[in-house]
Design an enzyme around this catalytic site. Sequence first.
Site, PDB file in Angstrom:
ATOM      1  N   TYR A 161      23.249 -17.415 -15.465  1.00 14.63           N
ATOM      2  CA  TYR A 161      23.063 -17.867 -16.850  1.00 14.63           C
ATOM      3  C   TYR A 161      21.707 -18.560 -17.019  1.00 14.63           C
ATOM      4  CZ  TYR A 161      23.412 -20.619 -21.094  1.00 14.63           C
ATOM      5  OH  TYR A 161      23.157 -21.207 -22.315  1.00 14.63           O
ATOM      6  N   ARG A 168      15.319 -14.930 -21.545  1.00 16.53           N
ATOM      7  CA  ARG A 168      15.463 -14.886 -23.005  1.00 16.53           C
ATOM      8  C   ARG A 168      14.314 -15.611 -23.679  1.00 16.53           C
ATOM      9  NH1 ARG A 168      20.803 -17.461 -25.746  1.00 16.53           N
ATOM     10  NH2 ARG A 168      20.302 -19.135 -24.270  1.00 16.53           N
ATOM     11  N   TYR A 220      18.627 -29.967 -23.964  1.00 19.45           N
ATOM     12  CA  TYR A 220      19.436 -30.287 -22.788  1.00 19.45           C
ATOM     13  C   TYR A 220      18.528 -30.789 -21.665  1.00 19.45           C
ATOM     14  CZ  TYR A 220      23.841 -27.972 -24.309  1.00 19.45           C
ATOM     15  OH  TYR A 220      24.999 -27.613 -24.933  1.00 19.45           O
ATOM     16  N   ARG A 233      23.188 -24.662 -33.236  1.00 26.85           N
ATOM     17  CA  ARG A 233      24.655 -24.751 -33.198  1.00 26.85           C
ATOM     18  C   ARG A 233      25.312 -23.906 -34.286  1.00 26.85           C
ATOM     19  NH1 ARG A 233      26.043 -26.477 -28.197  1.00 26.85           N
ATOM     20  NH2 ARG A 233      24.732 -28.220 -27.602  1.00 26.85           N
ATOM     21  N   GLU A 333      35.697 -20.964 -25.075  1.00 28.06           N
ATOM     22  CA  GLU A 333      34.641 -21.188 -26.062  1.00 28.06           C
ATOM     23  C   GLU A 333      35.044 -20.432 -27.329  1.00 28.06           C
ATOM     24  OE1 GLU A 333      30.523 -21.122 -24.587  1.00 28.06           O
ATOM     25  OE2 GLU A 333      30.082 -19.683 -26.182  1.00 28.06           O
TER      26      GLU A 333
HETATM   27  C1  3EB Z   1      27.004 -25.049 -24.844  1.00 24.48           C
HETATM   28  O1  3EB Z   1      27.390 -25.732 -25.791  1.00 24.48           O
HETATM   29  C2  3EB Z   1      27.910 -23.916 -24.429  1.00 24.48           C
HETATM   30  O2  3EB Z   1      22.968 -19.776 -24.328  1.00 24.48           O
HETATM   31  O3  3EB Z   1      23.096 -18.770 -26.255  1.00 24.48           O
HETATM   32  C3  3EB Z   1      27.037 -21.796 -26.372  1.00 24.48           C
HETATM   33  C4  3EB Z   1      26.420 -20.990 -27.323  1.00 24.48           C
HETATM   34  C5  3EB Z   1      26.525 -21.865 -25.116  1.00 24.48           C
HETATM   35  C6  3EB Z   1      25.280 -20.261 -26.995  1.00 24.48           C
HETATM   36  C7  3EB Z   1      23.527 -19.580 -25.416  1.00 24.48           C
HETATM   37  C8  3EB Z   1      25.383 -21.128 -24.788  1.00 24.48           C
HETATM   38  C9  3EB Z   1      24.759 -20.331 -25.730  1.00 24.48           C
HETATM   39  O4  3EB Z   1      25.963 -25.255 -24.228  1.00 24.48           O
HETATM   40  C10 3EB Z   1      27.184 -22.703 -24.037  1.00 24.48           C
END
Ligand code: 3EB
Length: 340
Positions: A161, A168, A220, A233, A333
Amino acid sequence: MGPSSFPVDRMVQGCEGAIAQTAVCRAPRVSYRLMEAAEALAEPGMLAVIGFGAGREEVDDPRWLRLQLEPFDAPAPLECWEVHGPVSCGAAGDIRWSRGGGWLFASIGLDEAASGGIEACAAQAYRQLAWFLAGQAESRVLRVWNYLPDINAGEADDERYKRFCSGRARGMGEAFVDGFPAATAIGSLGGSGRLQVYLLAGARPGIRVENPRQVSAWRYPRQYGPTPPSFARAVRFPAGDALAISGTAAVVGHASAHHGDLPAQLAETLANLEALLTAAGMPAGFDTHSPLKAYVRRPGDARTVREFFRQHLPGVPALLLHGEVCRRELLAEIDGWRYA
Ligand code: 3EB
């Protein structure tokens, strides 16, 4: 054949011909429907039809996409995207696309081994998509989905990932300067060795929505990998008629909550979903027109997830799929749509 085969002036169709450049197009309607692919594709205004799992039929139509995610329902519904107006479609390089009602659907599936691994494959997929979009009237990506095999394989910074996130970001280049789209990235089972990416784009940018309960993903801290994930989000659509909700899990701040406790993770996820509705200025709650997908890591948990929906999201169309969340400790999820 590239996108240049379509004269750009003829592509500025927006919703209703000449008013396209100023008109705000109504969001595509997404619904789950139990029917055959060919039947769905024959309906007017059908921009995209998505089927789930290896058992689904193969159809030679750029609007058709079969995802390598197994559904927990048999028979499983199709996901249908409907727009107002005629739909055209075609292919360009590895991309399959369709357009109508001011919207563009584009999908790409790449063989990872042929691309030189997941990071290079992600970069290649996003580079192709960015190249394709640059020639289109509908070049603003509002929503993107990513499915890759073995998402949690590999340790620390080599976890697939995290490599995907790096590829990406590299492939996106300058194509997402407006801000990141809403997104989902989920691990597919079955080992087909393919990365599948698909998106919805329009002529206007959406309005990005972040969750006050969560650190924005692109912020992050380093512990989650060398390249933070590139997504918002949620994205509110230009006409204010829909909210596209990214993959949402039991993340609070930047940390995963409730390790190993599925019911608590689901409750936390629902709190995150509700917080997104509030942040977007939408009425609380999900209804019979709010299709949601739940990605469930362990097949044995599907019944618990189903029961959670029945109790806490009654009447909400829910599609349960076998998929792995990008953090190992997260068991489920949820993503989807909320219409105004
Ligand atoms: C998170 O909240 C969960 O890498 O495109 C959620 C939605 C998550 C999209 C992405 C990853 C992605 O981090 C993981």
